[in-house]
Design a protein around this motif. Structure first.
Motif, PDB file in Angstrom:
ATOM      1  N   GLN A  64     -42.372  82.407  32.584  1.00  0.00           N
ATOM      2  CA  GLN A  64     -41.173  82.355  33.427  1.00  0.00           C
ATOM      3  C   GLN A  64     -40.929  80.951  33.962  1.00  0.00           C
ATOM      4  OE1 GLN A  64     -42.160  85.273  36.392  1.00  0.00           O
ATOM      5  NE2 GLN A  64     -41.870  86.984  34.997  1.00  0.00           N
ATOM      6  N   GLU A  65     -41.968  80.342  34.524  1.00  0.00           N
ATOM      7  CA  GLU A  65     -41.776  79.042  35.179  1.00  0.00           C
ATOM      8  C   GLU A  65     -41.552  77.917  34.168  1.00  0.00           C
ATOM      9  OE1 GLU A  65     -41.264  78.219  38.288  1.00  0.00           O
ATOM     10  OE2 GLU A  65     -41.294  80.340  38.784  1.00  0.00           O
ATOM     11  N   HIS A  66     -42.427  77.826  33.162  1.00  0.00           N
ATOM     12  CA  HIS A  66     -42.274  76.758  32.167  1.00  0.00           C
ATOM     13  C   HIS A  66     -40.985  76.955  31.375  1.00  0.00           C
ATOM     14  CE1 HIS A  66     -46.958  76.277  32.082  1.00  0.00           C
ATOM     15  NE2 HIS A  66     -46.425  75.899  33.219  1.00  0.00           N
ATOM     16  N   GLY A  67     -40.645  78.236  31.171  1.00  0.00           N
ATOM     17  CA  GLY A  67     -39.473  78.542  30.351  1.00  0.00           C
ATOM     18  C   GLY A  67     -38.206  77.886  30.867  1.00  0.00           C
ATOM     19  N   LYS A  68     -38.115  77.745  32.201  1.00  0.00           N
ATOM     20  CA  LYS A  68     -36.858  77.224  32.764  1.00  0.00           C
ATOM     21  C   LYS A  68     -36.559  75.811  32.272  1.00  0.00           C
ATOM     22  CE  LYS A  68     -37.527  80.079  36.806  1.00  0.00           C
ATOM     23  NZ  LYS A  68     -38.189  80.098  38.114  1.00  0.00           N
TER      24      LYS A  68
END
Ligand SMILES: C[S@@+](CC[C@H](N)C(=O)[O-])C[C@H]1O[C@@H](n2cnc3c(N)ncnc32)[C@H](O)[C@@H]1O
Length: 248
Positions: A64-68
């Motif tokens: 979720q976090e890296h994906g942004k």
């Protein structure tokens, strides 16, 4: 994305604050891990340490976090077709699955030192996707047109050697995209090694670029921020992406 049961999702925190610095997506505190009781570990422990992350929800939190910022970065990349794609330190395989879904991708491969990450990624793999449990430095697969690595290269004892390993896995004219939230100018993340109990190599943006040049790449870099990020550094500093182009 796997959800519930064994891979229960960690609920997102609400609100926005700059202090205290929240646990990084790649390093939240989870007390039941063996690593939490140790001050430091060696690079040989990297895969074993991340085994726990595959089981306690942190691989989804990284997704979720890296994906942004990764998705924001990839939107500016035009992939030539057809292409074969490698993700180094693939975690649960989210980026490999995303690449496999892109037009022109004929093969998407993920490698990771963690057996549990690879088991999780393999359990979700589609027909174009392959996963191997291995360290980057001892793997000789390929060649690939594109390699990506998000928050993995700085665990290697020598960033220069790791970048050279990726270089050798690429075709002539191939491209390596490397994303990192842990870099010298981003002082908010300087405490991660102590917090995570893992060795990490801290390089400035120019040192990252020099490592890429040293491996033979033509280099460019840019930072991608997350304007809605909870931590101030995500909004202001962002993820540093270094792009290396192997000469044709
Ligand atoms: C912080 S996690 C990031 C995972 C994934 N890239 C993501 O964004 O969700 C780092 C991952 O890289 C793997 N890793 C670190 N060094 C590696 C190496 N030299 N070779 C292969 N995998 C490595 C770890 O086992 C871990 O799963």
């Amino acid at each position: 994305m796997p959800n519930g049961g064994l891979y229960a999702k960690i609920p997102a925190r609400r609100g926005r604050t700059s202090r205290p610095e929240p646990a990084p997506a790649s390093c939240p505190r989870v007390p039941n891990l063996e690593i939490a009781s140790r001050a430091r570990c060696t690079v040989d422990d990297v895969g074993r340490n991340f085994d726990g992350w595959a089981l306690d929800g942190r691989s989804e939190r990284m997704e979720q976090e890296h994906g942004k910022t990764v998705v924001g970065f990839l939107q500016g990349v035009r992939f030539r077709r057809p292409f074969e794609f490698l993700d180094v330190g693939c975690g649960n395989g989210w980026l490999v699955r995303r690449a496999a879904g892109m037009k022109g991708c004929t093969r998407a491969v993920g490698i990771d030192k963690s057996a549990n990450m690879i088991q999780l990624a393999s359990s979700l793999a589609g027909p174009k996707e392959e996963f191997f449990r291995t360290g980057l430095e001892e793997w000789s697969g390929g060649p690939f047109d594109y390699a990506f690595s998000m928050e993995a290269i700085y665990y290697s004892p020598s960033v220069g050697a790791a970048v050279s390993s990726v270089y050798s896995l690429l075709r002539k004219g191939g491209t390596f995209f490397c994303g990192t939230d842990y870099y010298g100018e981003n002082t908010a993340t300087a405490g991660w090694p102590k917090r995570c109990g893992m060795e990490m190599q801290l390089l400035s943006e120019e040192e990252w670029r020099a490592a890429f040049r040293g491996a033979g790449f033509r280099v460019s870099s840019r930072r991608v921020t997350d304007p809605r990020g909870r931590a101030a550094w995500r909004r202001e500093m962002g993820t540093l992406f270094i792009t290396g182009k192997k000469p044709s």
